[in-house]
Design an enzyme around this catalytic site. Sequence first.
Site, PDB file in Angstrom:
ATOM      1  N   HIS A  61      55.064  58.275  32.134  1.00  0.00           N
ATOM      2  CA  HIS A  61      56.188  57.815  32.964  1.00  0.00           C
ATOM      3  C   HIS A  61      55.821  56.508  33.644  1.00  0.00           C
ATOM      4  O   HIS A  61      55.253  56.499  34.736  1.00  0.00           O
ATOM      5  CB  HIS A  61      56.528  58.877  34.006  1.00  0.00           C
ATOM      6  CG  HIS A  61      57.790  58.600  34.761  1.00  0.00           C
ATOM      7  ND1 HIS A  61      58.571  59.586  35.300  1.00  0.00           N
ATOM      8  CD2 HIS A  61      58.434  57.437  35.051  1.00  0.00           C
ATOM      9  CE1 HIS A  61      59.619  59.042  35.896  1.00  0.00           C
ATOM     10  NE2 HIS A  61      59.556  57.737  35.763  1.00  0.00           N
ATOM     11  N   HIS A  63      57.213  52.212  34.226  1.00  0.00           N
ATOM     12  CA  HIS A  63      58.270  51.202  34.075  1.00  0.00           C
ATOM     13  C   HIS A  63      57.564  49.871  33.814  1.00  0.00           C
ATOM     14  O   HIS A  63      56.788  49.415  34.652  1.00  0.00           O
ATOM     15  CB  HIS A  63      59.106  51.123  35.351  1.00  0.00           C
ATOM     16  CG  HIS A  63      59.807  52.413  35.674  1.00  0.00           C
ATOM     17  ND1 HIS A  63      61.080  52.702  35.255  1.00  0.00           N
ATOM     18  CD2 HIS A  63      59.385  53.518  36.334  1.00  0.00           C
ATOM     19  CE1 HIS A  63      61.430  53.911  35.664  1.00  0.00           C
ATOM     20  NE2 HIS A  63      60.408  54.436  36.316  1.00  0.00           N
ATOM     21  N   LEU A  64      57.823  49.303  32.648  1.00  0.00           N
ATOM     22  CA  LEU A  64      57.122  48.059  32.292  1.00  0.00           C
ATOM     23  C   LEU A  64      57.977  46.816  32.560  1.00  0.00           C
ATOM     24  O   LEU A  64      57.484  45.695  32.449  1.00  0.00           O
ATOM     25  CB  LEU A  64      56.665  48.099  30.832  1.00  0.00           C
ATOM     26  CG  LEU A  64      55.595  49.164  30.525  1.00  0.00           C
ATOM     27  CD1 LEU A  64      55.205  49.135  29.051  1.00  0.00           C
ATOM     28  CD2 LEU A  64      54.355  48.997  31.398  1.00  0.00           C
ATOM     29  N   ASN A  95      65.026  51.924  31.718  1.00  0.00           N
ATOM     30  CA  ASN A  95      65.847  51.129  32.646  1.00  0.00           C
ATOM     31  C   ASN A  95      65.391  49.676  32.737  1.00  0.00           C
ATOM     32  O   ASN A  95      65.131  49.148  33.812  1.00  0.00           O
ATOM     33  CB  ASN A  95      65.895  51.781  34.035  1.00  0.00           C
ATOM     34  CG  ASN A  95      64.535  51.891  34.699  1.00  0.00           C
ATOM     35  OD1 ASN A  95      63.503  51.817  34.030  1.00  0.00           O
ATOM     36  ND2 ASN A  95      64.524  52.067  35.999  1.00  0.00           N
ATOM     37  N   ASP A 153      66.175  58.003  33.513  1.00  0.00           N
ATOM     38  CA  ASP A 153      65.358  57.951  34.729  1.00  0.00           C
ATOM     39  C   ASP A 153      65.702  56.743  35.599  1.00  0.00           C
ATOM     40  O   ASP A 153      65.807  55.619  35.117  1.00  0.00           O
ATOM     41  CB  ASP A 153      63.876  57.888  34.392  1.00  0.00           C
ATOM     42  CG  ASP A 153      63.030  57.815  35.653  1.00  0.00           C
ATOM     43  OD1 ASP A 153      63.073  58.777  36.422  1.00  0.00           O
ATOM     44  OD2 ASP A 153      62.364  56.784  35.859  1.00  0.00           O
ATOM     45  N   HIS A 180      65.572  62.998  35.701  1.00  0.00           N
ATOM     46  CA  HIS A 180      65.322  62.577  37.091  1.00  0.00           C
ATOM     47  C   HIS A 180      66.261  63.420  37.940  1.00  0.00           C
ATOM     48  O   HIS A 180      67.469  63.207  37.941  1.00  0.00           O
ATOM     49  CB  HIS A 180      65.637  61.080  37.226  1.00  0.00           C
ATOM     50  CG  HIS A 180      65.559  60.563  38.632  1.00  0.00           C
ATOM     51  ND1 HIS A 180      64.934  59.388  38.946  1.00  0.00           N
ATOM     52  CD2 HIS A 180      66.022  61.040  39.805  1.00  0.00           C
ATOM     53  CE1 HIS A 180      65.020  59.172  40.255  1.00  0.00           C
ATOM     54  NE2 HIS A 180      65.685  60.156  40.792  1.00  0.00           N
ATOM     55  N   HIS A 233      58.608  63.647  37.685  1.00  0.00           N
ATOM     56  CA  HIS A 233      58.156  63.565  39.087  1.00  0.00           C
ATOM     57  C   HIS A 233      58.717  64.634  40.023  1.00  0.00           C
ATOM     58  O   HIS A 233      59.413  64.316  40.988  1.00  0.00           O
ATOM     59  CB  HIS A 233      58.428  62.176  39.662  1.00  0.00           C
ATOM     60  CG  HIS A 233      59.773  61.582  39.340  1.00  0.00           C
ATOM     61  ND1 HIS A 233      60.954  62.260  39.476  1.00  0.00           N
ATOM     62  CD2 HIS A 233      60.102  60.343  38.872  1.00  0.00           C
ATOM     63  CE1 HIS A 233      61.955  61.480  39.129  1.00  0.00           C
ATOM     64  NE2 HIS A 233      61.462  60.314  38.750  1.00  0.00           N
ATOM     65  N   ASP A 306      54.672  57.281  37.391  1.00  0.00           N
ATOM     66  CA  ASP A 306      55.957  56.653  37.745  1.00  0.00           C
ATOM     67  C   ASP A 306      55.704  55.215  38.222  1.00  0.00           C
ATOM     68  O   ASP A 306      56.295  54.757  39.200  1.00  0.00           O
ATOM     69  CB  ASP A 306      56.695  57.468  38.812  1.00  0.00           C
ATOM     70  CG  ASP A 306      58.140  56.995  39.004  1.00  0.00           C
ATOM     71  OD1 ASP A 306      58.594  56.133  38.230  1.00  0.00           O
ATOM     72  OD2 ASP A 306      58.797  57.488  39.937  1.00  0.00           O
ATOM     73  N   GLY A 325      59.923  52.719  44.845  1.00  0.00           N
ATOM     74  CA  GLY A 325      58.882  52.723  43.825  1.00  0.00           C
ATOM     75  C   GLY A 325      57.599  52.028  44.212  1.00  0.00           C
ATOM     76  O   GLY A 325      57.585  51.096  45.014  1.00  0.00           O
TER      77      GLY A 325
END
Lengths: 426, 318
Positions: A61, A63-64, A95, A153, A180, A233, A306, A325
Site C-alpha cells: 500500500h 502512493h507513488l 489515485n 483507496d 478504504h 489500513h 500507506d 497522509g
Amino acid sequence: MRILLKNGRVIDPGRGVDETLDVLIEDGKISAVAVNIPKSAAESTYDLAGLIVAPGFIDIHVHLREPGREDKETIESGGRAAAAGGFTSVACMANTSPVNDNQSVTDFILAQAREKSPVNVFPIGALSKGLKGEQLSEIGDLVHRGAVAISDDGEPVASGFLMRKALEYARMFDIPVIAHEEEPSLANGGVMNEGFVSTLLGLRGMHAAAEEAMAYRDIRLAEVTGGRLHLAHISTAATVELVRTAKSRGVRVTAEATPHHFTLTDESVKGYDTNTKMKPPLRTAADRDAILEGLRDGTIDAVASDHAPHCQDEKDVEYDTAPFGIVGLETSVALGLEHLVATNLLPLKRFVELYSSGPARVLGLMKGTLAVGADADVTVFSVKKETTVDPARFRSRSRNTPFAGMKLRGAPLMTIVGGKVVHGAL
Amino acid sequence: MRLKSRHLLGIESLTPEEIVLILDTAESFAEISRREIKKVPTLRGRTVVNLFMEPSTRTRTSFELAEKRLSADSLNFSASSSSLVKGETLIDTARNIEAMAPDFIVMRHQMSGAPHFLARYCRSSIINAGDGSHEHPTQALLDAYTIRQKKKAIAGLKVAIIGDILHSRVVRSNIFLLRKLGAEVILAGPPTLMPLEVARLGVKVTHSMAEALDGADVIMMLRIQMERQGKGYFPSVREYYNLFGLTEERVALAKRDAIIMHPGPINRGVEIESKVADGAYSVILDQVTNGVAVRMAVLYLLAGETGDADSAEERPGH
C-alpha cells in the site's frame, strides 16, 4: 553474477525455516539455501553473521504520485525510498492523475518502473472510473496489463451496490478488492479521531464507527459474493474484531495495518503538527493495542505503510487545510522492529511474515519466499542496529513524517531485487 | 511575577497563578478606562497587528480599544481585504507581517490550532483571539473577571454553561479556567451538540435545563448558529428554544442572585428571552466593558511587564 550471502540467520516463514544458512543467488533466482556453501560458488560474497536474511519485504500500500504529482514522488524516487527501507516490491494505489483506471496508465507505470525503479512495482487498478464510485473501471483490461488488485483507496466506495458488483466482478480474475473503509457521512469532514483529544483540541473528529460500519458492510458483501476483500489500513479495535470473526467464519477477508497505527495514538495530534494528520486517523491507546494484538494473533495479514508523500508547503498550513497522509517506506521496517520485535510482542518469524509472505499472499504474488527457484528478492536486516529517523536523508521526495528524531532499534541493511543489490548499508 | 510564555494561545497552558495575575492586572487597567483621559503610554512604540481571518466586530474592536488605550500602534488585517483571498497561504501572510516586525499578532481564525501554527513561525507574541472550535482565552478571562467582580470569588461557584458546546471555542477556555480556579461546571445542551468525552475535562454533563440551573450561581449562555438548524444538530429553533432557551421561569431555578452571561452576539428568542437578556441579573454588557481591561492586561503582561499596572505610567516608552 552469483552472490553468496553467508552465515546469516535465514528466516523464511512460508517454509518454516529459521536457522543459520548460506543463500546462493544465481541469474536473479535463489539457487541454493544450505549450510556452508563454499565461497568459490560465487563472484561476490557477503558475510552476514549476526544479521537476518529474509524474503524480500513487500509494501502492498503505497502512493507513488506518478503520473501527476511528480513533485511529491516519482516511481523512481519512491522505488529508491522502498529499497532504502528494505522493500523489494511495492504495490501502488490508483489515485494518480490521471487515475489508473485504464490500461494506458497501467502500462505507463510498469514502463517507468522497469526503466527507473530499483524495486518491483505492482500497480493497483481503480475500482471505479475516475475513482468516482459510480461505474466499474475496465477491470479485465487492467488485470490483463498487470494490475494485481483494484481499489478506490483515498475515495471510500459509498455505494454498497457498486462494492458488491466489484467483489462479484473481481472474482473472475481472483484478485482482491482493497477497501478504504470510511463511511463518508459518518466521517463528516473530520480531520482526526473523534474522542477526548478532538474535544480538547476543538478539531472536527471522524468517529471510529465510520470505519467499522463500512468494514462490516464490506465483510458481509464478501461473504455474500464469495469475493476476496482486503481491508486497507485498519485502525480500530472493533474493525480488528470484525476481521477476526469474519475469518473464523471462513470469509475471504484479509487486512493490513500501518506502522503509525501500531505505534502512535491521537495524543500525538496535540500541538497540531500536520504530520499527524492521516486517514484513517490516529486512534486511541485501546485501538492501538487491539492492532498490536491483531498483528500478533494472525488477524492482520500484513504491515503496509500507506506511504503518502506530500510537499512540505502543503503540510505547512493550518491543521484543517493540510492533506492527509505521511511517508512511510523508509521508516516502516525500523518501526516494526522497534515496536513489534524489540518489545518482544512478536517472534521474528511472525515479523518477517507480516512484511513478506503475508503481503505476498494478500495480493497473490509469487514472492515472499526464499525457496530455490524463487526470484532472488532478499531483505537483510539487523535487530540491534540503532538508528534515528532523519527525514533529511530520505530518498523519498517528501519529508512528511511524525517520526523525525525518533530513535529505533533495528534497521534494514541490504536490499536485493532479482539478484541485484539495490541498496546496501553494510 | 510574569507570564511564562510570550504567547497567549489558550487557557489550558496557564497556571492558576497566571490567571489570577492577569485578572488582578486587569483591575488596575479597568480604572484607566474610567478616567477622563483613557490612555496610558505603556505600549508606546510597540506595534500590534490584528489579524482577523474570520469576521468578529466585538472581539476586534475590544482589542483595538485596548491597544489604543495602551498607546500601541495597531494595524488591522482582515481576511476579506487580505491576500489570503488571492490564494496566499497563512504562512506567507504571516511571514509578510513578520517582516514588518510587529510586537504582537492578535489572531482570530476559523480553524483550530491556527495560532499555534503561527507561533511556530513568528517572533512576535501571538494572542489567540479565537481559533475554530478550540479556545478563546481572552473571552474566558473577561468572563472570569466579570464573575469575580460580581461574586467576589470563583472557587466554589456552580457555573452552568448552556447551548452549543460542540462548536464553542468559548466553552473550552471557560472550562479550563473555571476548573483551575475551583468552580463547579455543569454543561447543558442537546446530545447532538455535546462533544465526546467532554466530562473528562472535569465537568458534569446534562441534557436538562432544570438540572443545570438548579442552584447555579452563574448562567453562561452560548450562541447557537442558526445555520446548524436543518443539518441534523437540532430539529428547529422553536424546539431548541423550548428545551434550552433561557426564560424568566427557568432563571428562577438558579440561585436568587445568579448572574446571566453571554459571549454575544445574542440571538433574542433563540437562546435567551429578551426580558432575561436585558434583566437585572444580566451582566452581558459588563462583559463587554471588562473585555477591554482584560485585553489591556494581557498585552501589558506579554510585553514583559510585571503586573503592576499602576507603575505603567511612570515608565513611558515601555
